[in-house]
Design an enzyme around this catalytic site. Structure first.
Site, PDB file in Angstrom:
ATOM      1  N   PHE A 275       0.836  -1.201   0.000  1.00  0.00           N
ATOM      2  CA  PHE A 275       0.000   0.000   0.000  1.00  0.00           C
ATOM      3  C   PHE A 275       0.873   1.253   0.000  1.00  0.00           C
ATOM      4  O   PHE A 275       0.672   2.171  -0.802  1.00  0.00           O
ATOM      5  CB  PHE A 275      -0.916  -0.013   1.233  1.00  0.00           C
ATOM      6  CG  PHE A 275      -1.889   1.134   1.287  1.00  0.00           C
ATOM      7  CD1 PHE A 275      -3.211   0.956   0.936  1.00  0.00           C
ATOM      8  CD2 PHE A 275      -1.486   2.401   1.713  1.00  0.00           C
ATOM      9  CE1 PHE A 275      -4.122   2.020   0.985  1.00  0.00           C
ATOM     10  CE2 PHE A 275      -2.376   3.464   1.760  1.00  0.00           C
ATOM     11  CZ  PHE A 275      -3.693   3.261   1.400  1.00  0.00           C
ATOM     12  N   CYS A 276       1.849   1.291   0.896  1.00  0.00           N
ATOM     13  CA  CYS A 276       2.675   2.498   1.043  1.00  0.00           C
ATOM     14  C   CYS A 276       3.654   2.666  -0.106  1.00  0.00           C
ATOM     15  O   CYS A 276       3.981   3.798  -0.481  1.00  0.00           O
ATOM     16  CB  CYS A 276       3.394   2.462   2.381  1.00  0.00           C
ATOM     17  SG  CYS A 276       2.246   2.449   3.791  1.00  0.00           S
ATOM     18  N   ILE A 277       4.125   1.570  -0.676  1.00  0.00           N
ATOM     19  CA  ILE A 277       4.973   1.654  -1.870  1.00  0.00           C
ATOM     20  C   ILE A 277       4.218   2.374  -2.982  1.00  0.00           C
ATOM     21  O   ILE A 277       4.730   3.308  -3.612  1.00  0.00           O
ATOM     22  CB  ILE A 277       5.420   0.253  -2.323  1.00  0.00           C
ATOM     23  CG1 ILE A 277       6.440  -0.331  -1.333  1.00  0.00           C
ATOM     24  CG2 ILE A 277       6.009   0.299  -3.736  1.00  0.00           C
ATOM     25  CD1 ILE A 277       6.744  -1.804  -1.575  1.00  0.00           C
TER      26      ILE A 277
END
Length: 324
Positions: free
Chosen positions: A80-82
Site C-alpha cells: 500500500f505504502c509503496i
C-alpha cells in the site's frame, strides 16, 4: 477501501479531532488520513501531526521526503505504502526518482542516492549516518519514523495496494500522481496541526527539539505507547526483549520465531503478546485466528497493535538519531 478487523469512523459521522484530521488531510494530502486509526482519536491526531509536520511541510524538497517514505516502504515490503508514495513522487514531478526507488535501484543524482540509501538502512541494525544537515533532521528523520509506523499499521489493518487492478502499477502510480500534483505542490504552513495535540506532550527528542515535528513526536510517543497496558508484565517484557534483539530482517516463515520469543509468557498473556510482536516485525502475517484469540474490541486492538509497532519504531529512532 476494505479494512481488516476494524470499522473506521465514517467521514459523515466524524466529530472532534477525527473530523479535523479528515478535513485537513483531504485538503493537504489529497486523501483521508489513516481511517483505520480513527477509532483511537488521540493516536490518529498525533500521527497525522507527525506526518504533516515532517513530510508535507518544511524546507526540504517534498520529492526527496517522498523518496525517503517510499524507500522505507520498500524496506518494510508494504505494498500500500509503496504505491502511495510512488504516486506522490510522480505528483511532485520526480518521475525518474520514483522509478529508481521502487525498483530498488540507486537514483542517478548522488544526493538522492545517498538519501534513499539512508532511508532504506533505517530498518537495519546499523543505519547509515545522516546524509543531510542537522537542521533538516526533523523533516527527514520524522518522515522516516512516521512511515515505519504507518507501514506496520497499514499492513496489519489495510494490506494490499490502494490502486485498482495491481497488474499495471507503474502506469497507475503515475496517473494517480498526476491527479494529486496540484495538492502536493501547494505546500503547507508548519505548526498548524499542533492545535490537535495535548498541551503537555513535551518538547520532543533532540533531533527535533523546538520544532513542530518535535512536539508532534512527543504526542505520538505518548499516544502510541498507551497500549502497553493491554499486556501483562511478562508479555510486555518479552515483546520488548524480542524487538530489542531484532536485527532488522524479516522473520522466517512459520511460528517458530514467535513461539520462541514468548516461551516464558503465561498462557493467558500469549495471544495479546503475539499481536504486538506481529505488528512490530511481521504485520502482514496478522490472521483472523490471532486476532480472535486475543478477544479485543476495535479500539483496544488498534491500541495494542500501535504499541507493538511503536516499540519497533522507538528502537529505530534510537539508532538513527546519531549523525555519524
Amino acid at each position: 477501501m476494505p479494512y481488516r478487523f476494524v470499522v473506521p469512523v465514517p467521514r459523515r459521522a466524524a466529530t472532534g479531532s477525527v473530523a479535523a484530521v479528515y478535513d485537513r488531510s483531504s485538503r493537504e494530502l489529497g486523501a483521508l488520513f489513516a481511517p483505520h486509526l480513527s477509532v483511537v482519536p488521540r493516536l490518529h491526531a498525533a500521527l497525522w501531526a507527525l506526518l504533516r509536520e515532517s513530510l508535507l511541510c518544511g524546507d526540504a524538497p517534498r520529492a526527496r521526503k517522498e523518496a525517503v517514505a517510499a524507500a522505507v516502504a520498500v524496506a518494510n515490503r508494504c505494498p500500500f505504502c509503496i504505491d502511495a508514495h510512488g504516486a506522490m513522487l510522480h505528483a511532485a514531478g520526480a518521475h525518474e526518482l520514483a522509478g529508481a526507488v521502487l525498483r530498488g535501484e540507486a537514483p542517478s543524482d548522488p544526493g538522492d542516492a545517498a538519501l534513499v540509501a539512508w532511508a532504506a538502512s533505517t530498518r537495519t541494525a546499523g543505519p547509515l549516518p545522516w546524509p543531510f544537515p542537522a537542521e533538516l533532521a526533523p523533516e527527514y528523520v520524522g518522515t522516516a519514523l512516521a512511515n515505519h509506523f504507518i507501514n506496520r499499521m497499514v499492513d496489519a489493518l489495510r494490506p494490499g495496494s490502494p490502486l485498482p487492478g495491481g497488474a499495471l502499477r507503474a502506469p497507475a502510480r503515475r496517473a494517480a500522481g498526476m491527479a494529486l500534483a496540484r495538492t502536493v505542490r501547494r505546500g503547507c504552513a508548519p505548526g498548524e496541526s499542533l492545535d490537535l495535540l495535548p498541551a503537555d506532550a513535551g518538547p520532543g527528542p533532540a533531533w527535533a527539539a523546538g520544532t513542530p515535528v518535535g512536539v508532534a513526536w512527543a504526542a505520538f510517543e505518548l499516544a502510541a505507547g498507551d497500549g502497553a497496558g493491554l499486556l501483562g508484565t511478562a508479555a510486555q517484557a518479552a515483546v520488548v526483549a524480542a524487538i530489542e534483539g531484532w536485527d532488522g530482517g524479516h522473520p522466517d516463515l512459520g511460528p517458530a520465531w514467535l513461539d520462541g520469543a514468548l516461551v516464558a509468557v503465561p498462557g493467558g498473556q500469549v495471544p495479546a503478546a503475539r499481536l504486538a510482536l506481529l505488528a512490530a516485525l511481521a504485520p502482514y502475517r496478522l490472521t483472523e485466528g490471532a486476532v480472535a484469540a486475543a478477544g479485543l474490541g476495535s479500539e483496544d486492538l488498534v491500541r495494542l497493535l500501535a504499541y507493538g509497532a511503536f516499540v519497533a519504531v522507538r528502537r529505530i529512532e534510537r539508532a538513527v538519531r546519531v549523525t555519524a
